[in-house]
Design an enzyme around this catalytic site. Structure first.
Site, PDB file in Angstrom:
ATOM      1  N   PRO A 112       0.675  -1.177   0.009  1.00 58.46           N
ATOM      2  CA  PRO A 112       0.009  -0.060  -0.002  1.00 58.46           C
ATOM      3  C   PRO A 112       0.881   1.300  -0.320  1.00 58.46           C
ATOM      4  CG  PRO A 112      -0.752  -1.364   1.660  1.00 58.46           C
ATOM      5  CD  PRO A 112       0.744  -1.946   1.129  1.00 58.46           C
TER       6      PRO A 112
ATOM      7  N   THR B 221       0.404   5.562  -0.227  1.00 60.28           N
ATOM      8  CA  THR B 221      -0.569   6.578  -0.446  1.00 60.28           C
ATOM      9  C   THR B 221      -0.189   7.353  -1.551  1.00 60.28           C
ATOM     10  OG1 THR B 221      -0.984   6.821   2.160  1.00 60.28           O
ATOM     11  CG2 THR B 221      -1.368   8.646   0.652  1.00 60.28           C
TER      12      THR B 221
ATOM     13  N   GLN C  15      -6.878  -1.618   1.609  1.00 59.93           N
ATOM     14  CA  GLN C  15      -6.297  -1.274   2.913  1.00 59.93           C
ATOM     15  C   GLN C  15      -7.208  -0.318   3.456  1.00 59.93           C
ATOM     16  OE1 GLN C  15      -2.778   1.276   4.068  1.00 59.93           O
ATOM     17  NE2 GLN C  15      -1.813  -0.610   4.905  1.00 59.93           N
TER      18      GLN C  15
ATOM     19  N   HIS D  50      -5.187  -1.376   8.363  1.00 60.82           N
ATOM     20  CA  HIS D  50      -4.058  -0.754   8.754  1.00 60.82           C
ATOM     21  C   HIS D  50      -3.919  -0.340  10.012  1.00 60.82           C
ATOM     22  CE1 HIS D  50      -0.767   1.690   8.275  1.00 60.82           C
ATOM     23  NE2 HIS D  50      -0.860   2.659   7.171  1.00 60.82           N
ATOM     24  N   GLY D  51      -3.030  -1.161  10.629  1.00 57.00           N
ATOM     25  CA  GLY D  51      -2.681  -1.159  12.088  1.00 57.00           C
ATOM     26  C   GLY D  51      -1.168  -0.645  12.391  1.00 57.00           C
TER      27      GLY D  51
ATOM     28  N   HIS E  42       2.205   2.393  11.642  1.00 57.33           N
ATOM     29  CA  HIS E  42       2.887   3.762  11.237  1.00 57.33           C
ATOM     30  C   HIS E  42       2.149   5.052  11.996  1.00 57.33           C
ATOM     31  CE1 HIS E  42       3.810   1.639   7.190  1.00 57.33           C
ATOM     32  NE2 HIS E  42       4.496   1.041   8.152  1.00 57.33           N
TER      33      HIS E  42
ATOM     34  N   TYR F  59      -0.777   5.532  12.957  1.00 53.74           N
ATOM     35  CA  TYR F  59      -2.124   5.679  12.786  1.00 53.74           C
ATOM     36  C   TYR F  59      -3.135   5.177  13.896  1.00 53.74           C
ATOM     37  CZ  TYR F  59      -0.183   7.242   8.339  1.00 53.74           C
ATOM     38  OH  TYR F  59       0.593   7.824   7.267  1.00 53.74           O
TER      39      TYR F  59
ATOM     40  N   ARG G 296      -1.776  -5.048   8.655  1.00 50.31           N
ATOM     41  CA  ARG G 296      -0.211  -4.106   8.591  1.00 50.31           C
ATOM     42  C   ARG G 296       0.067  -3.759  10.070  1.00 50.31           C
ATOM     43  NH1 ARG G 296       2.759  -0.303   4.391  1.00 50.31           N
ATOM     44  NH2 ARG G 296       4.265  -1.968   3.833  1.00 50.31           N
TER      45      ARG G 296
END
Length: 366
Positions: A25, A27, A102, A169-170, A172, A174, A223
């Site tokens: 993924p 951005t 994602q 998305h788990g 970085h 966030y 992730r």
């Protein structure tokens, strides 16, 4: 390079792919108003036609007012955005590919450089997006419940549109990662705690809701990252025991594949072993894993934003680790962002045709 191991098929539940190469993924911010365009569909379809085994979309945000910090990041809710994603997955399937979105909530973020802000304040486990920096509000119980439901709805919509898998998305720093990290999660309720194991609760509840909405036979990926974007050497789990306490509840909640983000795939996670993050995740959970981090290039992703270019590099060490059984799949980012035919060139050993990477590649959809 002998890359035969990368071109074995892989099957798990709804996921049946022709090789072990995953498009990571990345951005792109080319979806005005959150709606993926025909250009976005073409961008992904080119990678499918170029023999990528599994495409994971750029992060696409769930239905919460402040889930996005960028007006051009795609949504995974609303009639227009979902119609755009339906066009994407149809285009990818027509080109012979497999794909999963994602799904993402960014949590508490820095303000966008343009000055754009969401309609409500950023939300997270606390008001912090890193220690000492407040830029949002702590989530109430109702906000947490609505967010968990929104993750579930996004996953259900992905399945209904025909996607082959979903990635949560788990990583970085966030939202889900903000709950994992004691630097941003100072809650004293059931979603907080002194140990990493206690702070998995929000992530576990998201996974359980997603699993409930998509059923047992749908492949589900998460992730995760040990590092933080502002602290590359940071480790959420300081040792094997903490990693087991962190990942086991996520596996038991319904995760099939752990996508283990690190800057350089060849770097070991803990002293006394050369296993990387994906290697340890597979060891402690028994689940399939995806390794990622500077695959095929000699510089890391974050350096690209600082203007550093990267050149093609050998995949021999990657193949050695895969053949040893450390991980099952390999995610590739920047080489595929710059060149939709990278996989074909690797398969056919056309190393002289491999391209390097510069930050200019981030500025357009190729």
């Amino acid at each position: 390079m002998n890359t035969d191991s990368l071109f074995r098929p892989f099957s798990l539940k709804t996921l049946n792919i022709k090789n072990r190469i995953v498009m990571a993924p990345m951005t792109r911010s080319f979806s005005p108003g959150g709606v993926p365009t025909a250009d976005v569909a073409s961008y992904y379809a080119k990678r499918a036609a170029g023999e990528v085994g599994l495409i994971l979309s750029e992060g696409t945000v769930i239905n919460r007012p402040s889930s996005s910090a960028d007006p051009n990041i795609p949504h995974f809710y609303g009639t227009e955005a979902l119609a755009g994603w339906e066009n994407v997955i149809k285009s990818v399937h027509q080109a012979g590919g497999k794909m999963g979105p994602q799904i993402w909530h960014q949590g508490i973020m820095d303000n966008h450089a343009s000055g754009w802000l969401p309609s409500t304040p950023f939300e997270g486990p606390s008001s912090l997006n890193k220690p000492g920096f407040e830029n949002g509000v702590p989530m109430t119980d109702a906000a947490i419940a609505d967010t968990i439901a929104a993750f579930g709805q996004a996953a259900a919509d992905a399945k209904a549109l025909g996607f082959d898998t979903v990635e949560i998305h788990g990583a970085h720093q966030y939202l889900i990662d903000q709950f994992f990290w004691d630097g941003t999660n100072n809650r004293t309720d059931i979603y907080g705690g002194k140990t990493l194991a206690e702070r998995t609760r929000f992530g576990v509840e998201v996974i359980k809701e997603v699993r409930k909405r998509v059923g047992e036979d749908f492949a589900l990926i998460i992730r995760l990252s040990q590092f933080k974007p502002a602290a590359y050497d940071f480790k959420l789990a300081k040792n094997e025991q903490e990693m087991e306490q962190w990942l086991t509840p996520l596996a038991e909640a319904g995760i099939d594949i752990f996508h283990c983000s690190q800057r350089r795939f060849w770097e070991h996670e803990f002293e006394g072993s050369d296993l990387n993050f994906a290697g340890w995740a597979k060891k402690v959970t028994g689940k399939a894993t995806i390794s990622v981090g500077s695959v095929g290039l000699d510089g890391d992703f974050f350096g690209a934003f600082a203007g550093q270019s990267s050149q093609p590099s050998s995949l021999d060490e990657l193949v050695r680790r895969m053949d040893r059984g450390d991980f099952d799949l390999v995610a590739v980012g920047r080489p595929l962002l710059a060149d939709p035919n990278w996989v074909e060139k690797i398969k056919n050993n056309l190393t002289e045709e491999l391209k390097g990477f510069s930050k200019e590649a981030l500025m357009e959809l190729v």
